[in-house]
Design an enzyme around this catalytic site. Structure first.
Site, PDB file in Angstrom:
ATOM      1  N   HIS A 106    -129.546   7.174  26.250  1.00 37.28           N
ATOM      2  CA  HIS A 106    -130.975   7.522  26.180  1.00 37.28           C
ATOM      3  C   HIS A 106    -131.896   6.303  26.150  1.00 37.28           C
ATOM      4  O   HIS A 106    -132.859   6.225  25.369  1.00 37.28           O
ATOM      5  CB  HIS A 106    -131.244   8.422  24.965  1.00 37.28           C
ATOM      6  CG  HIS A 106    -130.564   9.768  25.033  1.00 37.28           C
ATOM      7  ND1 HIS A 106    -130.396  10.463  26.203  1.00 37.28           N
ATOM      8  CD2 HIS A 106    -130.004  10.549  24.052  1.00 37.28           C
ATOM      9  CE1 HIS A 106    -129.774  11.615  25.954  1.00 37.28           C
ATOM     10  NE2 HIS A 106    -129.514  11.689  24.664  1.00 37.28           N
ATOM     11  N   HIS A 177    -135.838  16.082  25.060  1.00 35.65           N
ATOM     12  CA  HIS A 177    -134.628  16.325  24.278  1.00 35.65           C
ATOM     13  C   HIS A 177    -134.868  17.350  23.160  1.00 35.65           C
ATOM     14  O   HIS A 177    -134.327  17.211  22.061  1.00 35.65           O
ATOM     15  CB  HIS A 177    -134.138  14.997  23.698  1.00 35.65           C
ATOM     16  CG  HIS A 177    -132.684  14.939  23.385  1.00 35.65           C
ATOM     17  ND1 HIS A 177    -132.129  15.562  22.291  1.00 35.65           N
ATOM     18  CD2 HIS A 177    -131.657  14.346  24.026  1.00 35.65           C
ATOM     19  CE1 HIS A 177    -130.824  15.334  22.266  1.00 35.65           C
ATOM     20  NE2 HIS A 177    -130.505  14.594  23.310  1.00 35.65           N
ATOM     21  N   GLU A 295    -131.277  19.584  28.997  1.00 32.96           N
ATOM     22  CA  GLU A 295    -132.014  18.393  29.421  1.00 32.96           C
ATOM     23  C   GLU A 295    -131.891  18.210  30.922  1.00 32.96           C
ATOM     24  O   GLU A 295    -130.877  17.713  31.403  1.00 32.96           O
ATOM     25  CB  GLU A 295    -131.432  17.157  28.732  1.00 32.96           C
ATOM     26  CG  GLU A 295    -131.332  17.244  27.234  1.00 32.96           C
ATOM     27  CD  GLU A 295    -130.219  16.335  26.688  1.00 32.96           C
ATOM     28  OE1 GLU A 295    -130.188  15.149  27.015  1.00 32.96           O
ATOM     29  OE2 GLU A 295    -129.362  16.844  25.943  1.00 32.96           O
TER      30      GLU A 295
END
Ligand code: BGC
Length: 331
Positions: A106, A177, A295
């Site tokens: 991420h 997220h 996602e």
């Protein structure tokens, strides 16, 4: 008709103020902060019209500053994992911040803990972030925008349009997220999920795709027909088939709440919160499988896998991807 309000939410550790925006169409109410672009709550009615909060999270911005689970946040510059924390683009190898063993997850320090510049719209909010050349190892000064809008109560559509440009060739993979729990309490086992994907990307034991694109038919990854979540081990990217169907459709049988997800992106990570350690949330205890994430994204580790759809964006070129969530009910 949508109303947008904003208020001071809290003070970050570095003294800067964080704001909370509230978007409401009279049926669905969404709260989103300029800190991390975090969607802190979505109040959505059940089949009897009773609203409740379907998003996992915390009460204070301080809790989000310390959060390790990317709760509700806008993630980038590259959502999901990059193997070895490095990739080569245009003959140059870039070494990224590693934050999960040898890999990057991420975006490293990422976009999710940044204070974005925010401006209210008539029906939403525009969030802007400047990410300097070399931040977390990524090439190019990048300007990223997320435009979040809520529709009227006829459709209850929450959209996030991501655009980005960089002054050097780079990669972008931006997503949100949010953890959803359409029952608003306990775990998400028992939710029913359909995915518009007849293939997925199998992973190794660090959750990096092996490079294979495998058919879901006949396996526990087959969500082409609605499947009850009995086991929350899912943490996989599904290859979206495209067309008019939602990328994902979820229904919670007890409350009748539904969530449809549409996207322009080629994949969707379906994650059932298997790594969520016990913690206090804004509405009580959150534990393992307390929420699921859907996602939309480029496939994990795409910068290192030439046969995956390319997430590379040339200098000056516009990256543009969209996510749409629709909140509804079934009888
Ligand atoms: C990943 C999980 C990871 C989680 C972190 C998800 O997007 O797929 O593997 O544990 O993010 O909160």
């Amino acid at each position: 008709m949508v109303t947008v309000k904003s208020r001071h939410w809290g003070t970050l550790k570095d003294g800067r103020p964080a704001r909370l925006f509230e978007l409401s169409n009279g049926v669905v109410t969404v709260r989103i902060s300029d800190f991390g672009g975090i969607i802190t709550s979505v109040l959505a009615p059940d089949r009897n019209g009773v609203p409740d909060d379907i998003i996992l999270g915390y009460d204070t911005v301080a809790r989000y500053e310390d959060d390790d689970a990317y709760m509700g946040a806008m993630v980038g510059r590259y959502a999901n994992r990059i193997k070895g924390g490095s990739f080569t683009l245009g003959g140059t190898t870039y070494r990224l911040t590693k934050n999960e063993g040898e890999n990057q997850l991420h975006g490293g320090t990422g976009f999710h803990k940044q204070l974005w510049a925010a401006e209210a719209l008539a029906d939403g909010v525009v969030l802007r972030l400047h990410s300097p050349d070399g931040a977390d190892g990524f090439p190019g000064n990048a300007d990223v925008t997320a435009v979040v809008r809520l529709s009227g109560p006829e459709t209850n559509r929450l959209s996030a349009l991501f655009t980005a440009v960089s002054d050097k060739d780079t990669v972008f993979n931006l997503t949100n997220h949010a953890y959803f729990n359409l029952r608003c309490l306990g775990d998400i086992l028992g939710h029913k999920v359909r995915l518009n994907a007849d293939r997925y990307t199998p992973v190794d034991n660090s959750l990096i795709p092996t490079g294979e694109i495998r058919a879901v038919a006949g396996t526990e990854f087959d969500f082409t027909n609605t499947r009850i979540i009995e086991n929350g081990f899912y943490d996989h990217n599904f290859v979206l088939s495209g067309g008019d169907n939602p990328a994902a459709y979820v229904v919670e049988p007890e409350t009748g709440r539904t969530l449809s997800v549409y996207t322009t992106m080629p994949g969707i990570q379906f994650y059932c919160g298997g790594s969520l350690t016990p913690r206090k949330g804004k509405h009580g205890d959150i534990g393992r499988y307390g929420g699921f994430c859907l996602e939309p994204q480029f496939f994990p580790n795409s910068p290192n896998v030439p046969h995956f759809p390319s997430c590379a964006v040339l200098a000056g070129e516009l990256y543009r991807q969209e996510i749409v969530y629709i909140f509804g009910t079934e009888l």
